[in-house]
Design a protein around this motif. Structure first.
Motif, PDB file in Angstrom:
ATOM      1  N   ALA A   1      -1.597  73.284 -51.883  1.00 32.32           N
ATOM      2  CA  ALA A   1      -1.491  73.450 -53.344  1.00 32.32           C
ATOM      3  C   ALA A   1      -1.204  74.906 -53.703  1.00 32.32           C
ATOM      4  O   ALA A   1      -0.414  75.189 -54.611  1.00 32.32           O
ATOM      5  CB  ALA A   1      -2.785  72.986 -54.021  1.00 32.32           C
TER       6      ALA A   1
ATOM      7  N   ASP B   1      -0.212  68.376 -56.681  1.00 31.82           N
ATOM      8  CA  ASP B   1      -1.414  69.055 -57.153  1.00 31.82           C
ATOM      9  C   ASP B   1      -2.593  68.757 -56.237  1.00 31.82           C
ATOM     10  O   ASP B   1      -2.597  67.791 -55.471  1.00 31.82           O
ATOM     11  CB  ASP B   1      -1.725  68.713 -58.620  1.00 31.82           C
ATOM     12  CG  ASP B   1      -2.224  67.315 -58.763  1.00 31.82           C
ATOM     13  OD1 ASP B   1      -3.427  67.104 -58.623  1.00 31.82           O
ATOM     14  OD2 ASP B   1      -1.386  66.407 -58.992  1.00 31.82           O
ATOM     15  N   TYR B   2      -3.572  69.641 -56.327  1.00 36.90           N
ATOM     16  CA  TYR B   2      -4.714  69.648 -55.410  1.00 36.90           C
ATOM     17  C   TYR B   2      -5.405  68.289 -55.349  1.00 36.90           C
ATOM     18  O   TYR B   2      -5.652  67.758 -54.265  1.00 36.90           O
ATOM     19  CB  TYR B   2      -5.681  70.736 -55.875  1.00 36.90           C
ATOM     20  CG  TYR B   2      -6.940  70.846 -55.063  1.00 36.90           C
ATOM     21  CD1 TYR B   2      -6.924  71.488 -53.822  1.00 36.90           C
ATOM     22  CD2 TYR B   2      -8.145  70.337 -55.534  1.00 36.90           C
ATOM     23  CE1 TYR B   2      -8.094  71.598 -53.065  1.00 36.90           C
ATOM     24  CE2 TYR B   2      -9.315  70.450 -54.791  1.00 36.90           C
ATOM     25  CZ  TYR B   2      -9.277  71.075 -53.572  1.00 36.90           C
ATOM     26  OH  TYR B   2     -10.433  71.181 -52.832  1.00 36.90           O
TER      27      TYR B   2
END
Ligand code: SF4
Length: 274
Positions: free
Chosen positions: A84, A65-66
């Protein structure tokens, strides 16, 4: 590797790098001198060190995830958003120079917050494809000079095209002023060995010493020019004889120099002729 560097220049480095470090674990285990020697010529060496630190962190599990991607050394908002969105379908706009240019022209605003607008425009159902499409639009159609507006799929929404200002955008950033510097490098030999010191211009590399207390400067051997970003150096190369050496200096066998991360300036100095 591609930051601030042309693709054609990177390809041979990339291939050699992947051959030598085929997995993140292999890269993480590399000794720094070897890593820097493999990177030598690409410049901006902090990228190599960050890549190695990141390799150690992703060797077990790659973050998906980012926010976790952004924690990796050397990974900024652009890279985190690109990975992402393209690899994990997360809705984050990747804003590189191409996207900044497209957004400035679409809005006809040289001072626009490109990240905010790109996030607003993002297709959150297909963020990876959207990001790649906008980047590709900038790279192939909305060119820095003479954009191909006739062929542009978003021309009818483009405020700069309507106003005829596309060639004035984005606003040019001011480059740092050029500096011209003169330095002296010393070639000091003893019993088949060469005196080197830790480099001051590029950390992690060995360089030839500049004049220091305890050295007698001898004959001039030659000179050369070398540019690092906006600094233009003229290096004068002299022989030297040392009665004592700097605390951080080291003697190296000349035949071993090929195995060291040796600065480009030292390599150039060792090749000069009067
Ligand atoms: S119409 Fe022209 S300036 Fe506008 S986005 Fe397309 S190529 Fe760029």
């Amino acid at each position: 590797m591609l930051q601030q560097t042309r693709v054609a220049a990177v390809i041979p480095y990339y291939q050699r790098f992947l051959e030598r470090f085929p997995t993140p674990a292999a890269l993480a285990a590399a000794e720094e001198p070897e890593l820097l020697a493999m990177w030598a010529g690409l410049g901006y060496y902090s990228r190599a060190r960050n890549l190695q630190k990141a390799a150690a962190l992703v060797a077990e599990t790659f973050p998906s995830d980012y926010a976790a991607l952004l924690e990796l050394p050397g990974v900024g908002t652009y890279t985190a958003a690109a990975v992402a969105s393209i690899a994990f379908d997360q809705p984050h706009a990747a804003v590189d120079g191409n996207v900044r240019r497209v957004v400035a022209r679409l809005t006809n605003d040289g001072l626009v917050d490109a990240g905010r607008v790109a996030d607003e425009l993002l297709d959150s159902k297909q963020p990876g494809r959207w990001n790649q499409a906008v980047m590709e639009l900038g790279a192939t159609v909305c060119l820095p000079r003479e954009p191909l507006c006739e062929a542009c799929p978003v021309a009818k929404w483009c405020a700069a095209r309507l106003a005829g200002t596309q060639n004035e955008l984005p606003l040019k950033r001011k480059k740092p002023e050029a500096e011209y510097l003169e330095k002296t490098l010393l070639i000091i030999r003893s019993k088949g060995r060469l005196l080197l010191v830790p480099g001051v211009r590029v950390a992690g590399f060995w360089d030839l010493p500049e004049p220091f207390k305890g050295v007698r400067v001898g004959a001039k051997l030659g000179e050369f020019k070398h540019t690092i970003t906006h600094r233009h150096y003229r290096f004068l190369v002299f022989e030297g004889v040392a009665s004592r050496i700097p605390a951080d200096g080291c003697w190296f066998e000349e035949e071993d120099l090929g195995k060291l991360p040796l600065s480009t300036t030292a390599k150039k100095a060792l090749r000069v002729r009067v």
